[in-house]
Design a protein around this motif. Sequence first.
Motif, PDB file in Angstrom:
ATOM      1  N   PRO A 284     -15.497   7.335   4.352  1.00  0.00           N
ATOM      2  CA  PRO A 284     -15.270   8.056   3.091  1.00  0.00           C
ATOM      3  C   PRO A 284     -14.274   9.209   3.215  1.00  0.00           C
ATOM      4  N   LEU A 285     -14.327   9.984   4.320  1.00  0.00           N
ATOM      5  CA  LEU A 285     -13.440  11.140   4.450  1.00  0.00           C
ATOM      6  C   LEU A 285     -11.983  10.720   4.639  1.00  0.00           C
ATOM      7  N   SER A 286     -11.763   9.625   5.364  1.00  0.00           N
ATOM      8  CA  SER A 286     -10.392   9.129   5.510  1.00  0.00           C
ATOM      9  C   SER A 286      -9.851   8.640   4.172  1.00  0.00           C
ATOM     10  N   GLY A 287     -10.711   7.934   3.416  1.00  0.00           N
ATOM     11  CA  GLY A 287     -10.298   7.495   2.085  1.00  0.00           C
ATOM     12  C   GLY A 287     -10.006   8.674   1.172  1.00  0.00           C
ATOM     13  N   PHE A 288     -10.839   9.739   1.265  1.00  0.00           N
ATOM     14  CA  PHE A 288     -10.612  10.939   0.459  1.00  0.00           C
ATOM     15  C   PHE A 288      -9.290  11.604   0.846  1.00  0.00           C
ATOM     16  N   ALA A 289      -9.021  11.689   2.166  1.00  0.00           N
ATOM     17  CA  ALA A 289      -7.771  12.310   2.628  1.00  0.00           C
ATOM     18  C   ALA A 289      -6.557  11.531   2.134  1.00  0.00           C
ATOM     19  N   ALA A 290      -6.652  10.180   2.179  1.00  0.00           N
ATOM     20  CA  ALA A 290      -5.545   9.351   1.695  1.00  0.00           C
ATOM     21  C   ALA A 290      -5.296   9.588   0.212  1.00  0.00           C
ATOM     22  N   LYS A 291      -6.395   9.732  -0.545  1.00  0.00           N
ATOM     23  CA  LYS A 291      -6.250   9.978  -1.971  1.00  0.00           C
ATOM     24  C   LYS A 291      -5.673  11.365  -2.229  1.00  0.00           C
ATOM     25  N   LYS A 292      -6.056  12.329  -1.391  1.00  0.00           N
ATOM     26  CA  LYS A 292      -5.595  13.698  -1.565  1.00  0.00           C
ATOM     27  C   LYS A 292      -4.095  13.822  -1.332  1.00  0.00           C
ATOM     28  N   VAL A 293      -3.604  13.184  -0.258  1.00  0.00           N
ATOM     29  CA  VAL A 293      -2.162  13.281   0.040  1.00  0.00           C
ATOM     30  C   VAL A 293      -1.367  12.170  -0.637  1.00  0.00           C
ATOM     31  N   GLU A 294      -2.085  11.286  -1.332  1.00  0.00           N
ATOM     32  CA  GLU A 294      -1.486  10.225  -2.140  1.00  0.00           C
ATOM     33  C   GLU A 294      -0.726   9.187  -1.321  1.00  0.00           C
ATOM     34  N   GLU A 295      -1.216   8.934  -0.104  1.00  0.00           N
ATOM     35  CA  GLU A 295      -0.713   7.802   0.689  1.00  0.00           C
ATOM     36  C   GLU A 295      -1.669   7.541   1.847  1.00  0.00           C
ATOM     37  N   TYR A 296      -1.589   6.342   2.433  1.00  0.00           N
ATOM     38  CA  TYR A 296      -2.485   5.945   3.513  1.00  0.00           C
ATOM     39  C   TYR A 296      -1.898   6.198   4.899  1.00  0.00           C
ATOM     40  N   ARG A 297      -0.596   6.130   5.035  1.00  0.00           N
ATOM     41  CA  ARG A 297       0.031   6.074   6.352  1.00  0.00           C
ATOM     42  C   ARG A 297      -0.171   7.366   7.155  1.00  0.00           C
TER      43      ARG A 297
END
Length: 421
Positions: A284-297
């Motif tokens: 969940p935290l990695s998914g939240f971080a990806a959403k926060k910075v607006e990218e996955y990479r």
Amino acid sequence: MKHHAVLTPSVNMPSLKKKVASPWTVWFVTSLAYLFIVSQRTAPGVISDHLLRDFHTTGSVLGMVSGLQFFMYMILQIPVGLWGDRFGPARFLVFGVICNGAGTLIYSIATSLSFLLIGRVLVGLGDAMIWVNCVLLLSMVFSRDVFAEVLGWTGTMGNLGGILTTMPLAWWVTVSGWRVPFMVMGIILIVHATCMIWIFRKSLASHPMAPAAEDGKTLHVLREILFQKNSWPPFLCHFGIVGTYAGFISLWAVPFLLDTYSISRTAAAGIVGFGLLGAVAGGPLSGFAAKKVEEYRKPYIAVHAMVVVMWLLLALTGASLPLWGAYVLFFLLGFGNGGSMLTFASIRETFPVNQVGVVSGLANTGGFLSAVLIPPLMGIVLDHLGMHAASSYRLAFVIPCLFSVVGCIGSILLPVQRRVK
């Protein structure tokens, strides 16, 4: 938890019946199956010294038996992705749970290494059917904007299954021996498969849940994916971050802690469980971080770099770490494993829906290739240098350290995806 609308079926999307259960009902029954099955990946690691004693075998042989589950998983990932894309994921999920339950029951009554091996092969066959079809099924019933979040919670359920095979299993083994817990889990898996059949028949459109593709078209999609450069970075990511962790905790984590810190089995299982708590948080935290910075990479590169540092610390320090340091290190390794959900979130963003199953299968092949290799390779080092020596473990940890570097390279090579909304 907030309810999300089901995707509207289209030409490229499997159709669902008008009377469809809540997407979260489908998620729960599927994720609960994943929880049970992940528990059978890590459970043998808690009893590895029992198996060495009861079956009079060596670390390298036991490593190969343990690695068979991951080998079955690895070789079937691309075919499972193709079958799921073509015939729909529901039937393969049920078949996988039944196979896993049958294999666990055989494992619990095994009287020789041959039966132990047959049990692990069946467990591996069942395990191979689960994750790719989970990704496919959830991509069909959840919209794109919540898919990463849903996948993170699914990974959390799996890691909760891993936690069940730490201190709770260690205590149960101490009380009743190792066979009873495995027999009970085998029965639970068979019963859950029956529940899945009932819920899927009631909730979803007819099996298959996807339009059948012609063989020629299927092979064309496979060739197209294998020769597409964007298909391989997820493979490398999973090779470095999933297989290293899964292979290690499936067999050698508890013996390492027992030999290094001279603690009880329950305490060693507790440290492994702390790592699995990290995995619960990591998704969940990695998914939240990806959403926060607006990218996955970028978040995924950070997760991979952290994992490389953790394996390097183990290779350099071995038994020198204080006990509290072992807790921290296992937690962060587990967090990295939980963050591997970003592999599939990035695949969902990069590839069309009719290729998600195959590319996910290819990525999982990478993860479980390293999971196949880690137990026997570490076992060979430990057999050669001395099973209980701290210096032997330090050298053995060089192997997952090198593998994790490969994963970090893969995360850097991931394509820059569109913004995560």
